[in-house]
Write a protein that holds these residues in place. Structure first.
Motif, PDB file in Angstrom:
ATOM      1  N   THR A  72      -2.684  -2.526  -3.252  1.00 11.74           N
ATOM      2  CA  THR A  72      -2.708  -3.520  -4.316  1.00 11.74           C
ATOM      3  C   THR A  72      -2.538  -4.891  -3.677  1.00 11.74           C
TER       4      THR A  72
ATOM      5  N   ALA B  72      -3.898   3.657  -0.921  1.00  8.13           N
ATOM      6  CA  ALA B  72      -4.078   2.887  -2.152  1.00  8.13           C
ATOM      7  C   ALA B  72      -3.407   1.536  -1.947  1.00  8.13           C
TER       8      ALA B  72
ATOM      9  N   SER C 253      -9.111   7.983   2.072  1.00 13.06           N
ATOM     10  CA  SER C 253      -8.861   8.329   0.668  1.00 13.06           C
ATOM     11  C   SER C 253      -7.366   8.426   0.358  1.00 13.06           C
TER      12      SER C 253
ATOM     13  N   TYR D  48       0.832  -1.199   0.000  1.00 12.84           N
ATOM     14  CA  TYR D  48       0.000   0.000   0.000  1.00 12.84           C
ATOM     15  C   TYR D  48       0.866   1.248   0.000  1.00 12.84           C
TER      16      TYR D  48
END
Ligand SMILES: [Zn+2]
Ligand SMILES: [Zn+2]
Length: 145
Positions: free
Chosen positions: A54, A52, A49, A14
């Motif tokens: 993966t 991110a 927010s 992340y």
């Protein structure tokens, strides 16, 4: 700048879209001891927010006694918890600070639920601490430190 982290096996990675490494806090409550399998949890608060991720993230949902839902995001392969959110605090994520790549650089100025801390744990001199949960202004202070 982005701050990076991930699980033990490497399947989940992340990034946090932050300008600097966030300040962490330690929670010494019994639930955190159980969740972490250790003496306390070390966490950072970020806007959801800003995260991110993966990889094969699994969402373990449970109903808390207060009626809100807690979403625990963990790696589907090695089951390391990466972060959690709660419907009571929409938009805020609690990241497991030990999963940050730079966890060795973390500053931990705030300790909560110290009435449940294990007796051998000594808090650093000058650390802000609370017997139970921190008041909102302590959290705001954490963000601004
Ligand atoms: Zn993993
Ligand atoms: Zn706790």
């Amino acid at each position: 700048m982005t701050i990076t982290g991930g699980c033990h096996c490497g399947a989940c990675r992340y990034t946090l879209a932050l300008g600097a490494l966030p300040k962490a806090y330690a929670c010494h409550c019994r639930t955190c001891q159980t969740w972490s399998g250790s003496a306390f949890s070390e966490q950072v608060l970020v806007m959801e927010s800003a995260i991110a991720v993966t990889g094969p993230v699994v969402d373990y949902v449970f109903q808390s006694p207060s009626g809100s839902q807690s979403h625990q995001r963990m790696c589907g392969v090695c089951h390391v918890r990466l972060y959690n959110t709660n419907t009571m605090r929409a938009g805020i994520a609690v990241v497991r600070a030990g999963s940050l790549d730079r966890s060795d650089e973390l500053d931990v100025p705030l300790h909560i639920w110290v009435k449940r801390k294990q007796p051998w744990v000594r808090l650093p001199e000058g650390a802000e601490s609370y017997e139970e949960a921190a008041p909102p202004e302590a959290i705001v202070r954490l963000f601004s430190r």
